[in-house]
Write an enzyme that holds these catalytic residues in place. Structure first.
Site, PDB file in Angstrom:
ATOM      1  CG  ASP A 116      49.476 -60.938   7.262  1.00 42.03           C
ATOM      2  OD1 ASP A 116      50.202 -60.645   8.232  1.00 42.03           O
ATOM      3  OD2 ASP A 116      49.228 -62.115   6.939  1.00 42.03           O
ATOM      4  CD1 TRP A 117      54.125 -57.119  11.144  1.00 41.34           C
ATOM      5  CD2 TRP A 117      51.913 -57.302  11.042  1.00 41.34           C
ATOM      6  NE1 TRP A 117      53.601 -56.629  12.324  1.00 41.34           N
ATOM      7  CE2 TRP A 117      52.251 -56.715  12.287  1.00 41.34           C
ATOM      8  CE3 TRP A 117      50.559 -57.497  10.742  1.00 41.34           C
ATOM      9  CZ2 TRP A 117      51.286 -56.345  13.228  1.00 41.34           C
ATOM     10  CZ3 TRP A 117      49.613 -57.124  11.681  1.00 41.34           C
ATOM     11  CH2 TRP A 117      49.968 -56.552  12.896  1.00 41.34           C
TER      12      TRP A 117
END
Length: 722
Positions: free
Chosen positions: A287-288
């Protein structure tokens, strides 16, 4: 020119004996790389000489040939995104043109293509994931997936960041609206798998998320979801199992820790469960910024392959250092890339590269029609006293509530939630617009009054009153409570008491409290319905569509009905370290409706609940071996669809909740029609996760098979002996 050419020829010869471009290589010529290098020197392209570009070979062969033609530096360059996204979507991984490796262009999101701020153009806002879950319709999810894939393809984006398969463990989850799983893993497994197949049928890679147990937004970067192995496998990993079986190309690892190990470097949930027990053969992306506090070798060895949005933990420098320290091997690097290339070849990314075009007008009449159909199919009729619905098309209708007004800036908040789930369509069909189109321009009057006396006066002047109540939520923050705004509740009660034909419509990101329900004749929820909400609601209110949605979550009577304690949600902060939190999953398998069944409690509107304008009779249930069949009859006044739900009560020795969904079918019947409906209960359906053997174990004894219209409306049952 010839001097340069001669230099390269000599260099190639030397490279085969020594170290070439940062890595050791085998002796002898590399048949895959050599023609490509000559073509590059000569300024041309010779794809015929690059064996991995031979489309007659299978994806596995091509992926291995490509790996054999790469040096270490090239391999390591592919382990992270590019931080600067100017002219790109929310994330991208730069390819290697000389080797015909295309960029991976990744974009949100679950509800539609989320354009970057600089490229706000025409894309479709479909219903949110939780709304699609309310349809209980895998075929519809597949159709929505196809249109999502088409719009991503038109934008030149080859990776769709979705679907969200997290369980709605607690009702306050800020991203519950994105989830296609709701409260039950089987629901998410069936719907998520269907949507994935639809997306990937368009040559776009789906990325199921968030793996694993990203069930809250509060302290999501630092909280540890502490859970036992059986609960993890039976509830939280199960939707991802079906995504893997559906061929999902990629899976996104989550921000949180699982049992005190960060998800993106957690060998237990990645190597052991995802690659091992679930058999995943694709690639894992963070995920970012989820790589925060992860370690290079641990992340890659666990199974992570791409760091987003930029390169920090998985930069070339860090990866080289790990290899030099012998904590990471080139064999591990190759395995991670093989998984990615396999999927890219399988879905045509090499053979049919997309042209990035964020300004493309991707939405179409067909996609908007699908969005409208999906929003109508996802609408849940919670209450319909006196059969006040469907409505006649004559008479004066007054609309109350912000989401009932015409202001596009206001109603954008009624379409979707915030964060990654946001979509900005060119136009939202307001409820007033949809109702006017169905009834005529002069019969629908929005009322923006908040003074209750004036509200009552407006209600008394109407033949029909529609009150729209709404709440929203967003990524990075959980909901503080389940209450709808006090002023909206007051308006709903006031209108309901003043207008004999009052319909309340709830637009919300999840469960809400409905203390006003006794004051209104009919109550519906659309969750977050997408841009075609006005037309979809009109279809349902006037009976063009007979509602068939069912709740994918429970609507409780009270705020904390299930008794979550601080240590369960949002968790307890570590006393000796300010950033660490622990959330105890001490409820184990008793999530959502399972808790209500285990504790003998009645919900306000239970999981699986949803009414119709017709009625259905359940009869003649019997099991022949593992196949349990009943007869379903539409004995009401209209054609309609019913979601038949099959629940199973396990033998007491299994120590399972007393009610677990094991099958569902959406069945359409004409008025007076009758059909047999069958459920095949496999070994898997009748097994529990054996933590001693780390595998599924079929249970023996008597199972009570219970079939009905909701988890608290079970019409017929029988005993199955195993």
């Amino acid at each position: 020119f010839f001097a340069v050419l001669g230099f390269h020829i000599i260099s190639m010869s030397c490279c085969r004996r020594m170290t070439c471009r940062g890595r050791a290589v085998q002796k002898g010529p590399d048949p895959a790389l050599q023609p490509a290098l000559f073509a590059h020197i000569l300024g041309g392209s010779n794809t015929a000489g690059e064996a991995w570009m031979d489309a007659t070979k299978n994806p596995e062969e091509r992926a291995k040939l490509l790996l054999a033609g790469m040096n270490l530096q090239e391999k390591l360059s592919l382990f992270g995104g590019i931080q600067d996204t100017t002219g790109h979507p929310v994330g991208w991984v730069e390819g290697i043109p000389a080797l015909h490796i295309p960029n991976l262009e990744m974009n949100d999101g679950p509800q539609g293509f989320r354009n970057p701020d600089a490229y706000q153009t025409d894309t479709t806002a479909f219903p949110c994931g939780l709304a699609l879950a309310a349809s209980w319709d895998p075929e519809l999810a597949n159709e929505v997936g196809m249109y999502l894939g088409r719009e991503f393809k038109q934008k030149g984006n080859n990776v769709y960041l979705g679907p969200v398969l997290c369980l709605c463990r607690c009702p306050w989850g800020g991203r519950n609206f994105e989830s296609m799983t709701g409260e039950d893993p089987l629901l998410g497994a069936e719907l998520g798998a269907s949507l994935i197949k639809g997306v990937q049928s368009q040559g776009v890679l789906a990325m199921a998320k968030h793996y694993l147990m990203n069930d809250q937004e509060t302290t999501r970067q630092s909280v540890s979801a502490n859970v036992d192995e059986r609960t993890l496998m039976e509830l939280y990993a199960e939707p991802f199992r079906e995504a893997v079986k559906a061929g999902v190309a990629s899976i996104m690892c989550s921000y949180n820790r699982v049992n005190n190990v960060r998800a993106c470097e957690n060998g237990d949930i990645l190597s052991n469960h995802l690659y091992g027990h679930l058999g995943f053969d694709g690639f894992v992306v963070t995920d970012w910024l989820a790589s925060w506090q992860t370690h290079t070798a641990q992340a890659v060895n666990a199974g992570t392959q791409i760091e987003m949005p930029g390169k920090d933990v998985l930069s070339e420098k860090q990866l080289h250092a790990a290899i030099d320290a012998q904590s990471l091997t080139e064999e591990a690097i190759d395995d991670r890339l093989l998984r990615r290339f396999r999927m890219m070849f399988r879905h045509g990314l090499f053979d049919h590269p997309m042209q990035l075009n964020l300004q493309a007008r991707a939405s179409s009449m067909a996609s908007r029609e699908v969005a409208r159909k999906a929003a109508a199919a996802s609408t849940v009729l919670l209450k319909n006293d006196g059969d006040v619905l469907p409505l006649p098309r004559n008479g004066k209708i007054v609309l109350f509530g912000a989401c009932g007004q015409d202001d596009q800036n206001v109603i954008q908040t009624c379409v979707c939630g915030g964060g990654s789930g946001t979509v900005h369509p060119a136009h939202v069909v307001a409820l007033a617009e949809g109702l006017r189109a169905a009834t005529g321009q002069h019969t629908v009057e929005p009322c923006a009054e908040t003074d209750l006396a004036k509200v009552a006066q407006a209600a008394q002047s109407a033949d029909v009153c529609i009150v729209v109540l709404n709440a929203t939520s967003a990524e990075a923050k959980d909901r503080e409570h389940l209450r709808l705004p006090d002023d909206q509740v007051a308006i709903a009660s006031t209108v309901g008491k003043a207008c004999a034909r009052t319909v309340a419509v709830v637009i919300a990101p999840g469960a809400v409290l409905t203390p006003f329900s006794a004051d209104v004749k009919a109550l519906l929820t659309m969750f977050l319905p997408g841009q075609e909400m006005g037309g979809a609601l009109a279809d349902v209110l006037f009976g063009d569509v007979n509602p068939s949605g069912k709740l994918p979550i429970t609507f409780p009577e009270d705020e904390n009905e299930q008794g979550f304690t601080q240590d369960m949600f949002p968790g307890i902060q570590w006393p000796d370290n300010g950033w660490g939190w622990d959330a105890a999953y001490s409820e184990k398998l008793e999530v959502g409706y399972r808790w209500y069944a285990a504790h003998g409690k009645t919900a306000k509107f239970p999981f699986g609940h949803g009414l119709s304008y017709t009625s259905f009779k359940y009869s003649n249930l019997a099991c022949n071996g593992r196949t349990c069949t009943l007869r379903l009859t539409n004995d009401g006044p209209r054609d309609g669809s019913e979601v038949v739900q099959c629940y199973v009560q396990f033998p007491q020795s299994s120590q399972s909740p007393p009610l677990q969904l094991r099958g569902f079918q959406k069945v359409h019947l004409k008025k007076g029609e009758s059909k047999p409906v069958s459920f095949e209960l496999s070994d898997k359906h009748l097994s529990i996760w054996d933590v001693s053997q780390h595998t599924w174990a079929l249970q023996k004894g008597e199972f009570l098979v219970r079939i009905g219209s909701s988890s608290q409306d079970l019409r017929i049952d029988t005993v199955l002996k195993v």
